[in-house]
Design a protein around this motif. Sequence first.
Motif: not given
Length: 136
Positions: A9, A38, A95, A97, A130-131, A133
């Motif tokens: 991420g 997500r 965007s 997680m 895992t993020q 953005t």
Amino acid sequence: QVQLVESGGDSVQPGGTLRLSCTVSKYIYTSRYMGWFRQAPGKEREGVAVMYTGNVAVGPDTFYADSVKDRFTISRNSAKNTLFLQMNSLQPEDSAMYYCAANFPGTRESTAKISIGPRMFEYNYWGQGTQVTVSS
């Protein structure tokens, strides 16, 4: 006990690409299916992609949410017990997680039921996330 650990991420600009990885502590081929879902702040969990990882003789073995079809690709490296999610043409609405999840034989008290279109998948293991953005 099965452990799943996601990585990859990051923060990217619209139109960018990312490749998420999920390392599994058990042989992938012993699972029934694995996938990615997500969750963005204040929103419900959303199924992104699923791959049947056991012995599937016929029929499609991958499914995608309409919102990511033709942009995301789920794949695996069974020799390394790793699941991937290739994400292209990322948009701000992507965007969230991202979680890797699996259905292995056996029962657990806690499961996550995630749908992709008309299909419901029940996972009994998932990672910490895992993020991702996407912003300019």
